[in-house]
Motif scaffolding. Structure first.
Motif, PDB file in Angstrom:
ATOM      1  N   TRP A   7       3.395   3.585  -1.319  1.00 46.27           N
ATOM      2  CA  TRP A   7       3.339   2.708  -0.155  1.00 46.27           C
ATOM      3  C   TRP A   7       2.372   3.172   0.943  1.00 46.27           C
ATOM      4  N   LYS A  11      -0.520   0.673   2.037  1.00 50.79           N
ATOM      5  CA  LYS A  11      -0.596   0.195   3.420  1.00 50.79           C
ATOM      6  C   LYS A  11      -1.972   0.494   4.020  1.00 50.79           C
ATOM      7  N   LEU A  45       2.010  -4.853   7.570  1.00 52.93           N
ATOM      8  CA  LEU A  45       2.938  -4.155   6.693  1.00 52.93           C
ATOM      9  C   LEU A  45       3.800  -3.203   7.500  1.00 52.93           C
ATOM     10  N   ARG A  46       5.063  -3.124   7.125  1.00 51.92           N
ATOM     11  CA  ARG A  46       5.992  -2.158   7.717  1.00 51.92           C
ATOM     12  C   ARG A  46       6.030  -0.919   6.821  1.00 51.92           C
ATOM     13  N   GLN A  49       8.132  -1.117   2.517  1.00 52.77           N
ATOM     14  CA  GLN A  49       7.709  -2.022   1.452  1.00 52.77           C
ATOM     15  C   GLN A  49       7.956  -3.493   1.787  1.00 52.77           C
ATOM     16  N   THR A  50       7.916  -3.801   3.064  1.00 55.16           N
ATOM     17  CA  THR A  50       7.997  -5.184   3.519  1.00 55.16           C
ATOM     18  C   THR A  50       6.840  -5.437   4.479  1.00 55.16           C
ATOM     19  N   GLY A  51       6.662  -6.686   4.800  1.00 58.85           N
ATOM     20  CA  GLY A  51       5.646  -7.053   5.764  1.00 58.85           C
ATOM     21  C   GLY A  51       5.996  -8.403   6.358  1.00 58.85           C
ATOM     22  N   LEU A 100      -0.526  -7.197  -3.717  1.00 59.48           N
ATOM     23  CA  LEU A 100       0.910  -6.972  -3.514  1.00 59.48           C
ATOM     24  C   LEU A 100       1.670  -8.220  -3.934  1.00 59.48           C
ATOM     25  N   PHE A 146       8.120  -6.952  -0.731  1.00 51.92           N
ATOM     26  CA  PHE A 146       7.244  -6.668  -1.863  1.00 51.92           C
ATOM     27  C   PHE A 146       8.016  -5.976  -2.976  1.00 51.92           C
TER      28      PHE A 146
END
Length: 165
Positions: A7, A11, A45-46, A49-51, A100, A146
């Motif tokens: 990640w 990112k 993106l955070r 593994q999310t955005g 992604l 993701f």
């Protein structure tokens, strides 16, 4: 390759690519099954593994997600110097891009923190008429969770760039 363990590299790659192109692309599936690709300059993106992205102009993108939440976010570094240096040396200095895969959620109001992030991204251009017209009044975001990724690969010039798990 593990999404979670890669990640930080994913990112960084997306952020560098988005900075060079001023956008990345989000692919969705239309209700009739045809693919649809939308350029979006507001993907963030955070660390988990999310955005999220601001769902502002792209009507078809939102309609497609409401029908089928599967998305692919594609980001490629298009910087001229990045490519010239890479072609001269025969090796990329960093990853050229990433795809992604995941699921996008329903539209929701943006948080104060998310609004601050978009204002920071566009602040240097707010003195331009077109920038004020395009990048004002952001209010709604969609989260993306993701589940997988694939590097944009040019094997001859990037051996060992993505660690094998």
């Amino acid at each position: 390759m593990s999404l979670k363990s890669n990640w930080p590299q994913i990112k960084r790659t997306l952020e560098q690519s988005q900075a060079s192109a001023v956008h990345c692309s989000i692919a969705t599936v239309c209700p009739d099954g045809t693919p649809h690709i939308t350029p979006v300059g507001t993907v963030f993106l955070r660390d988990n593994q999310t955005g999220f992205f601001f769902d502002h102009y792209a009507v078809s993108l939102g309609e497609n997600i409401d029908s089928n939440p599967s998305v692919c976010v594609s980001a490629v570094n298009v910087g001229r110097w990045f490519w010239l240096k890479s072609l001269l040396t025969g090796r990329f200095a960093s990853e050229p891009g990433v795809r992604l895969y995941g699921k996008a959620g329903p539209a929701r109001p943006a948080t104060t923190e998310e609004l601050q992030m978009i204002h920071k991204r566009v602040a240097s251009t707010q003195w331009l008429k077109g920038a004020r017209m395009l990048w004002s009044d952001f209010e709604v975001v969609r989260d993306i969770e993701f589940t997988d990724f694939k590097p944009v690969a040019y094997p001859m010039m990037m051996d060992g760039m993505w660690p094998a798990d």
